[in-house]
Design an enzyme around this catalytic site. Structure first.
Site, short mmCIF file in Angstrom:
data_model
loop_
_atom_site.label_atom_id
_atom_site.label_comp_id
_atom_site.label_asym_id
_atom_site.label_seq_id
_atom_site.Cartn_x
_atom_site.Cartn_y
_atom_site.Cartn_z
N TYR A 1 0.82 -1.22 0.00
CA TYR A 1 0.00 0.00 0.00
C TYR A 1 0.85 1.27 0.00
O TYR A 1 2.03 1.23 0.21
CB TYR A 1 -1.10 -0.02 1.05
CG TYR A 1 -0.81 -0.09 2.53
CD1 TYR A 1 0.42 0.10 3.08
CD2 TYR A 1 -1.90 -0.35 3.40
CE1 TYR A 1 0.59 0.06 4.45
CE2 TYR A 1 -1.72 -0.40 4.77
CZ TYR A 1 -0.47 -0.19 5.29
OH TYR A 1 -0.30 -0.24 6.64
N GLU A 2 0.20 2.37 -0.31
CA GLU A 2 0.89 3.65 -0.55
C GLU A 2 1.90 3.51 -1.69
O GLU A 2 2.92 4.20 -1.71
CB GLU A 2 1.58 4.17 0.72
CG GLU A 2 0.74 4.19 1.97
CD GLU A 2 -0.55 4.98 1.83
OE1 GLU A 2 -0.66 5.77 0.89
OE2 GLU A 2 -1.46 4.77 2.65
N GLY A 3 1.60 2.67 -2.66
CA GLY A 3 2.50 2.45 -3.80
C GLY A 3 3.40 1.27 -3.55
O GLY A 3 4.19 1.27 -2.60
#
Lengths: 571, 571
Positions: A427-429
């Protein structure tokens, strides 16, 4: 059961005041805060975390969030803990002064981030997203939105979320289909479905502010057509209090591998009311403020979860007697078995590396406006996010291994950290997204200038080590010098590939190389700091051993990765 | 949901008939079986596994085993599947001819082991332990025990377990306290508590045979005082059928991170009836037969779980369209994203390495009695067990990463493989135990002679690669040659340390070095085989690419590990 949480105050004391050869906090804040102040803040946060947040970690995992009649409920204790968290001022502590917050420096906020995540990662996500949204709104929101929403976020009365992902638009944000249509009254009508919305609904605060990426009518295709909107769960009434329910529905929550105490929601917007943040078409830029904050936050989460897993493993190994320990007297705990000791040192030395890089990065952001370190800070965000989260997964696995068979039993509690940690490289890239950002926007674009600036700083540390008459310093200098050479060679490989599949096929190995190298540099700086002091400190021997271990067990990875990077894509 | 299971028949065809430059199966069995026979057996097993075992994998994970009124129940379908498994002859296939089995060669049994584990690892543990006990009883049991127990195990009517661990005796078997006291009728009275007993109770077969390590009265302290006993769940009646309940009680089953479909029991023995296997005091030697079999079996389990995780990731990536793929036409699935492709090749190349080493090891065991390869086989058991299981954990993590956010959602099914895999580096002896066995009994004891014999064989492969006019062969030769040099240097380091903490503090890195190197050698042999053929095969390009990838991404790890090994213990 997770073990007791012991806040890593001593490490932060060292990092704020000594590790970098100066009072880092005082420099970063022009004397507004000192390392001593910072350590006190960390100690206070640690006490709160240990007594209020940590006891809920296991409860969050076992009971999990649940959805009933369209409303998400957190397990017993979460709402009370959130209230206490707000009342103690820990949300306001995160906010910049311009938004009415305490304006704490980034170095301290790195430490706070670790502590919230280390004591209760699922809970900390609510803080993380709220804090991220505070920074995003502070950067781009109109005065009206600031007054209505930002003040409520900063006071902790309302929480924030980040709405990007859709079923067919994850990594590829350009594919977002949620539509925002202007209404006559200046508001916008938002319709679409968003998935993987962390803390997208809950019952721990009176209102929730969604920051939503959506497409406007006639907007260009792809990411350029995206705009940013604020859409609250309850529309504020005339007094600014939560009023009518907005047309945002929680359709489902996910059944996940870990972070069960953090509700991951599917949200459906059906003609919901939203308000534009910034300019039409400026959505991605606006969201990037929040995302950058969240990505750095992932580095702190990686440190926090790693710390918790390490502490649990160390406590188990130090308390467990079984069999004879090689070359040690009877009654020696298993922590001294050569391989258990290896695992513990392996964890501990990686943990210090990521913690130190987090503080270093936090400080860079503070100095960004005055001395141009912002470029280096931007360079290090994807490295910290990618490397620390990947390493944290490996580290939590080591923590299971220290427990032997008990590690596989859920009641032991260490498996939770392993399950929780696995989302961090996603998550968050994902790590690939971080690495593409790194090589595409931060290495190739400036022809390696920022990378070389970093290598030059490391080379200065090599010189400083050389001036010290100590075996660990000599070894560390030799290892770091070779590692910097590997970093330079790998950078030359990437620049040679240019914008090609060869570069992107080895971008993750390249990112991991730089992260591992930066970690070795952090240890090298600690060696210099410890050996340059007149009076020895209590933890000196441990710090030197940790640096030496990192140099022997982790830093050599850069050579492996440099060979991989040089190969480019295997056709 | 786990994806469909596709048996890796083509890889086994290649391994049996081509990879090692000869019909491996025919050589190992003096012509009794050919590579073609072997491939047919694998195909048949694969069909059975795909249709009967694989559909139960998700069910086993979600429903799990449960304990009710002292009896363990498996989820619906497990008993029927076990009956079908027995009826199809897959238990008998595992047993040696001396025990009334089919006497299949080790190379084929390696493939079968992968297939049972790859389609349903929790189910396969029942097979693994039963098979291990068959080998142990065949080696040491009296005629009477053979007739009463071994025949029932070989026919598949009864299943077997392995009872070693106690609450304070895990890795340290010398601390075992379970007591066995002789009775006048020739049987023994067994009392004590055993934990972590895999398939220790269940309802899929009519009886369970426990193989129990226990201490006899006046036995010497430590491991030398241990003897081996057979203790059935139901005591056989005059006709040899299950009769009276023995005094073995299932006190609890564990709530685990993974393999939920495999009941892990706490067993309490209270004056239970047992029968001595082999000599008093010969318990550990007897159990080692079973343990060795189980340890090699872990290599096959690592391959099986890795294969399943890889297949699921590949299927997802090939079916998923999202965004533009660098330098590829629109509509290209995400499998061609440079980093997704890297992850898939990374998995696939490690998978082949462990699969090939499993077949190679199985063949060595077959030839052990005739040509002295037994020493090398014993050398490779801890390497395969330690390295393949550790790599499988990393590989299943990569499979999650390929899925992005969906990988973290339990319904996707890939997280199960990650949870299941985590036990492998722990049970049947942790990686540290494998590495201590390796350096203590297999490297230092013969002054590195077996290790050097292995390196010499690898050097011959380097020479064979050099004779080929091909870019991949040239690269592979250069990489393998350097890697063998690193292996020799690391072995010299270990020998230099001798029996010291320095050696045992780097035994796991040394084991991982040899495993990684052996994997590179397996790929190198495949390159030789593919390029030496007159007619090209369909999978040739893929095999060369896989070897090239392994050489660029995995094999360089040996240099990192050699540096770590050379450092010894960090004081």
């Amino acid at each position: 059961m997770a073990s007791d949480y012991i806040p890593p105050v001593e490490d932060y004391r060292f990092l704020f005041g000594e590790a970098f050869g100066l009072d880092l906090v005082a420099r970063g804040t022009a004397g507004a805060f000192s390392a001593e102040d910072a350590t006190e803040i960390i100690a206070g946060a640690g006490e709160f975390a240990a007594s209020v947040l940590a006891p809920l970690e296991t409860i969050g995992d076992r009971a999990g969030a649940r959805l009933e009649d369209g409303q998400v409920h957190l397990p017993t204790g979460f709402a009370e803990a959130y209230r206490a968290f707000v009342e103690a001022g820990w949300i306001t502590a995160e906010a910049p002064e311009s938004a009415g917050g305490d304006g704490l420096p980034g170095s301290i906020r790195a430490g706070l981030g670790e502590i919230w995540n280390g004591s209760n990662a699922a809970f900390a996500l609510c803080w993380l997203l709220t804090a991220g949204q505070i920074h995003a709104l502070d950067a781009a929101a109109s005065d009206e939105l600031r007054e209505t929403y930002l003040t409520k976020l900063v006071s902790g009365e309302w929480t924030g979320t980040m709405n990007l992902t859709e079923p067919d638009a994850g990594t590829d944000l350009g594919a977002i289909r949620t539509m925002a249509t202007p209404r006559d009254d200046g508001s916008w009508s938002i319709s679409g479905q968003k998935i993987f919305i962390t803390w997208g609904d809950h019952d721990v605060a009176e209102n929730i502010v969604h920051l939503v990426l959506a497409r406007t009518p006639d907007a260009p295709a792809g990411a350029k057509g995206l705009s940013l909107f604020v859409a609250p769960k309850f529309l504020p009434d005339a007094d600014g209090n939560p009023g009518e329910r907005n047309a945002v529905t929680t359709v489902a929550i996910e059944h996940k591998l870990g972070i069960h105490g953090s509700p991951t929601c599917v949200l459906s917007y059906e003609d919901a009311t939203g308000y534009l943040v910034g300019e039409v078409g400026g959505g991605l830029a606006g969201m990037f403020v929040m995302m950058n904050s969240a990505r750095a936050g992932m580095g702190f989460q990686a440190t926090g979860i790693s710390n918790r897993a390490y502490q649990q493993a160390a406590a188990y190994a130090e308390g467990r007697l079984q069999g004879a320990v090689f070359d040690r007297p009877a009654g020696t705990p298993i922590a001294e078995h050569p391989d258990v000791r290896r695992l513990l040192l392996s964890m501990q030395s990686r943990l210090y590396a990521m913690r130190a890089l987090g503080v270093y990065l936090g400080d860079l952001f503070d100095r960004a406006e005055t001395d141009g370190t912002g470029v280096l800070a931007e360079f290090l965000v994807p490295i910290l996010k990618g490397w620390a989260t990947e390493d944290a997964v490996a580290l939590t696995s080591d923590a299971i291994q220290v427990h032997g068979g008990m590690g596989f039993i859920e009641e032991t509690g260490v498996a939770q950290h392993y399950r929780d940690a696995r989302i961090m490289p996603i998550y968050e890239g994902t790590t690939a997204i971080q690495s593409n950002d790194l090589i595409g926007r931060k290495v190739i674009r400036d022809s390696g200038a920022t990378a070389e600036a970093l290598f030059s700083e490391m080379a200065e540390t090599v010189a400083a080590l050389r001036a010290l008459d100590d075996a660990v310093a000599v070894r560390t200098a030799e290892r770091l010098e070779r590692a910097v050479a590997a970093g330079r060679a790998a950078t030359a490989s990437v620049l040679g590939f240019g914008q090609s599949r060869d570069a992107y096929a080895v971008s993750v190995p390249y990112l991991m190389l730089l992260g591992t190298l930066a970690g070795g540099w952090m240890h090298a700086l600690a060696v210099v700091a410890v050996l340059s002091r007149e009076t020895a400190g209590e933890s000196d021997a441990e710090r030197l051993r940790s640096a030496d271990f990192y140099g022997a067990h982790h830093l050599p990875r850069v050579h492996m990765l440099a060979e991989t990077v040089a190969a480019g894509e295997v056709a």
